[in-house]
Design a protein around this motif. Structure first.
Motif, short mmCIF file in Angstrom:
data_model
loop_
_atom_site.label_atom_id
_atom_site.label_comp_id
_atom_site.label_asym_id
_atom_site.label_seq_id
_atom_site.Cartn_x
_atom_site.Cartn_y
_atom_site.Cartn_z
N THR A 106 0.78 -1.18 -0.15
CA THR A 106 -0.03 0.09 -0.01
C THR A 106 1.05 1.29 -0.13
N PHE A 107 0.56 2.19 -0.97
CA PHE A 107 1.31 3.38 -1.08
C PHE A 107 0.26 4.47 -0.88
N THR A 108 0.79 5.75 -0.36
CA THR A 108 -0.08 6.99 -0.20
C THR A 108 0.19 7.82 -1.44
N ILE A 109 -0.53 8.10 -2.45
CA ILE A 109 -0.55 9.07 -3.58
C ILE A 109 -1.36 10.19 -3.56
N SER A 110 -0.87 11.33 -3.43
CA SER A 110 -1.71 12.57 -3.40
C SER A 110 -2.58 12.54 -2.29
N GLY A 111 -2.29 11.96 -1.17
CA GLY A 111 -3.21 12.03 0.11
C GLY A 111 -4.14 10.79 -0.12
N HIS A 112 -3.98 9.98 -0.98
CA HIS A 112 -5.02 8.85 -1.41
C HIS A 112 -4.31 7.64 -1.03
N SER A 113 -4.96 6.59 -0.20
CA SER A 113 -4.02 5.17 -0.13
C SER A 113 -4.46 4.35 -1.40
N VAL A 114 -3.41 3.93 -1.85
CA VAL A 114 -3.55 3.05 -3.15
C VAL A 114 -2.92 1.72 -2.93
N GLU A 115 -3.71 0.62 -3.15
CA GLU A 115 -2.96 -0.71 -2.94
C GLU A 115 -2.55 -1.39 -4.40
N VAL A 116 -1.48 -1.56 -4.34
CA VAL A 116 -0.47 -2.15 -5.45
C VAL A 116 -0.18 -3.77 -5.45
N TYR A 117 -0.68 -4.23 -6.51
CA TYR A 117 -0.25 -5.62 -6.48
C TYR A 117 1.05 -5.97 -7.39
N PHE A 118 2.04 -6.74 -6.71
CA PHE A 118 3.24 -6.92 -7.49
C PHE A 118 3.33 -8.44 -7.69
N HIS A 119 3.50 -8.85 -9.25
CA HIS A 119 3.70 -10.00 -9.81
C HIS A 119 5.04 -10.45 -9.90
N ASP A 120 5.37 -11.78 -9.74
CA ASP A 120 6.76 -12.20 -10.02
C ASP A 120 6.65 -13.43 -10.66
N VAL A 121 7.31 -13.52 -11.89
CA VAL A 121 7.52 -14.78 -12.59
C VAL A 121 9.15 -15.06 -12.60
N VAL A 122 9.34 -16.22 -12.30
CA VAL A 122 10.62 -16.49 -12.19
C VAL A 122 10.99 -18.01 -12.72
N LEU A 123 12.19 -18.15 -13.47
CA LEU A 123 12.65 -19.40 -14.25
C LEU A 123 13.30 -20.41 -13.36
N GLY A 124 12.82 -21.56 -13.21
CA GLY A 124 13.36 -22.58 -12.08
C GLY A 124 14.62 -22.73 -12.42
N TYR A 125 15.57 -22.80 -13.35
CA TYR A 125 16.78 -23.14 -13.58
C TYR A 125 17.72 -21.87 -13.41
N SER A 126 17.54 -20.90 -14.13
CA SER A 126 18.49 -19.66 -14.06
C SER A 126 18.01 -18.79 -12.80
N ARG A 127 16.69 -19.07 -12.32
CA ARG A 127 16.30 -18.10 -11.30
C ARG A 127 16.11 -16.43 -11.76
N LYS A 128 16.19 -16.46 -13.05
CA LYS A 128 15.81 -14.97 -13.68
C LYS A 128 14.43 -14.89 -13.43
N LYS A 129 14.29 -13.50 -12.99
CA LYS A 129 12.99 -13.10 -12.52
C LYS A 129 12.44 -11.86 -13.44
N TYR A 131 9.61 -8.83 -12.55
CA TYR A 131 8.62 -8.40 -11.74
C TYR A 131 7.66 -7.27 -12.71
N SER A 132 6.30 -7.20 -12.30
CA SER A 132 5.36 -6.20 -12.78
C SER A 132 4.17 -5.93 -11.68
N TRP A 133 3.69 -4.92 -12.15
CA TRP A 133 2.40 -4.45 -11.13
C TRP A 133 1.30 -4.17 -11.65
N SER A 134 0.26 -4.28 -11.00
CA SER A 134 -1.10 -4.04 -11.29
C SER A 134 -1.89 -3.50 -10.20
N LEU A 135 -3.02 -2.75 -10.55
CA LEU A 135 -4.08 -2.11 -9.55
C LEU A 135 -5.17 -2.91 -9.37
N ARG A 136 -5.28 -4.06 -10.02
CA ARG A 136 -6.28 -5.11 -9.73
C ARG A 136 -5.75 -6.47 -9.61
#
Length: 476
Positions: A106-129, A131-136
């Protein structure tokens, strides 16, 4: 020896007589419940309580106490918990598996509380990751995050390990039967991915994607202050690049270095029509070039006014607008707090072009009038400018309309009279034409001439439009 070890003399004597050194032999106790092990397992499957199990065992011939049954059941449960917690580490082959999970902050933007969702996709062998984000965090948002990771890696793994969120899994029973959502199965089928939901409440099955969220939270999100959400794109891209470049504690090399080997084994990304995965809703553009989406207005090209368009919301943060042919016509960042009407970028140019065209049409009308009446035209127009102002072009157009019924010399005479008496109004011209009745007078003058023959009279156009007799009513 017997006194020092505090054991019986006969025991000492027994071991002395043996040729080999003494070996400790532990006493093994066998519970009387062992022979009922299969029956107890069947009753536990039916979720019988201890007293019920003891009662059933007595019917089968068991003579032990209830407390013995409770101790036995406690030992079985403890052993089962240990087996469940026992974890073996295994490494997947290159290009074989990737894992996905998400968290929120959760962040505070312009006085409003905004919940942000962070996504993580990782490769099993190399562990290369990635990250992305969304509001839903709907099913489409999860799918977009996974697809974004696939595009980032430049290839697809054959297996995807996930948790059991409602966006992807409908049910996951104890016996291992899993029912996935239709949207998620369609996505996996189109990309040739085999889904693998880990056992419920066993997050360590996908530990390669679980643990790095702690690193993300502690090294980027905690204490982060944002002026606008758009800053996250740059920060997250920089963080992802840094994470993939640092040496991995288990592998001893960076994910980027290890990825050089894995990328050779990734399958080619198939060509997929996005409309098969993501929803697009129909909206009708207003006559001033706007569409409404969740209480906010967004502009579209003016060429689409009063036409249907397709709208696609991307991760709750971007709005894509398509024409009915499927072409993207405009993209907008979703406005979370500002509900006012934004300025349309085409309106100013269109208004300027309209005014320019309007002025050009008026100027052309005046120019035709002056060219048709070179002697009176300019003086009459100047008089109109002083007396009629805004209705100038209307008066000019009306006077030019009289030319359909009267000759130019007749019109010139009437315009001379209007200029002489200062009557600058189309009704003054009309009245003078009617009073002089110049068209009828000209007709009578021609038939009175002796050298005119009846045939020439028949050639004359004596028709007259009913517009001449039009009565203009005024309403009080």
């Amino acid at each position: 020896i017997s006194k020092e070890l505090d054991v019986a003399r006969n025991t000492v004597r027994q071991y002395i007589r043996e040729a080999s050194p003494p070996v400790f032999k532990g006493r093994r106790h066998t519970s009387g419940l062992e022979k009922y092990k299969a029956d107890i397992a069947a009753m536990l499957e039916k979720r019988y309580i201890g007293t019920k199990i003891h009662e059933e065992l007595e019917n089968k011939g068991y003579v032990g106490s209830l407390s013995a049954v409770h101790k036995y059941l406690h030992r079985l449960r403890t052993e089962e918990k240990i087996r469940q917690k026992a974890t073996t580490r295994f490494e997947t082959r290159p290009g074989e598996q990737m894992q996905y999970d998400w968290t929120h902050w959760t962040f505070t933007i312009s006085g409003h509380s905004v919940e942000v969702y962070f996504h993580d996709v990782v490769l099993g062998y190399s562990r290369k990751k990635h990250y992305s984000w969304s509001l839903r965090i709907g099913a489409e948002d999860v799918i977009r995050a996974i697809e974004s990771g696939i595009r980032y890696f430049g290839g697809v793994c054959s297996e995807l390990v996930i948790d059991n969120p409602k966006q992807e899994v409908v049910t996951h029973k104890r016996n291992g039967v899993v029912r996935y959502t239709d949207e998620f199965l369609r996505f996996c089928g189109l990309y040739g991915i085999t889904p693998n939901a880990c056992r419920p409440y066993r997050a360590r099955t996908k530990g390669k994607v679980e643990r790095p969220f702690y690193y993300l939270e502690e090294h980027l999100l905690r204490g982060l202050e944002l002026k606008e959400l758009g800053e996250l794109d740059v920060l997250l891209a920089s963080f992802t690049a840094g994470y993939n470049a640092r040496p991995h504690s288990t592998l001893g090399e960076s994910p980027d270095a290890r990825f050089e080997e894995e990328k050779k084994h990734l399958r080619t990304i198939p060509s997929v029509d996005p409309t098969l995965i993501y929803k697009r809703e129909i909206r009708k553009a207003s006559n001033d070039g706007y569409i409404s989406w969740k209480g906010s207005l967004y502009f579209v090209p003016m060429s689409l006014c009063l036409h249907d368009v397709m709208v696609e919301e991307v991760s709750g943060r971007t709005l894509k607008v398509y024409d009915l042919a499927g072409n993207v016509v405009v993209e907008h960042s979703v406005r979370l707090f500002d509900k006012t009407r934004p300025e349309h970028p085409e309106h100013a140019a269109l208004n300027e072009a309209y005014l320019e065209k309007k002025g050009s049409l008026r100027a052309g009308l005046i120019r035709r009038f002056v060219e048709r009446f070179p002697k009176q035209g300019e003086a009459y127009v100047n008089g109109l400018k002083k007396n009629t102002t805004a209705n100038l072009s209307w008066h000019i157009e009306e006077v030019l309309g009289f030319c359909r019924f009267y000759r130019d010399d007749q019109m010139s005479a009437v315009l001379d009279e209007c200029i002489r008496i200062g009557a600058y109004h189309k009704n003054a011209v009309k009245r003078l034409l009617s009073e002089n009745d110049v068209q009828i007078a000209a007709f009578e003058s021609r038939i009175s001439q002796r050298d005119e023959s009846p045939a020439s009279i028949n050639d004359m156009d004596i028709s007259r439009s009913l517009l001449v007799y039009r009565v203009e009513a005024s309403h009080e």
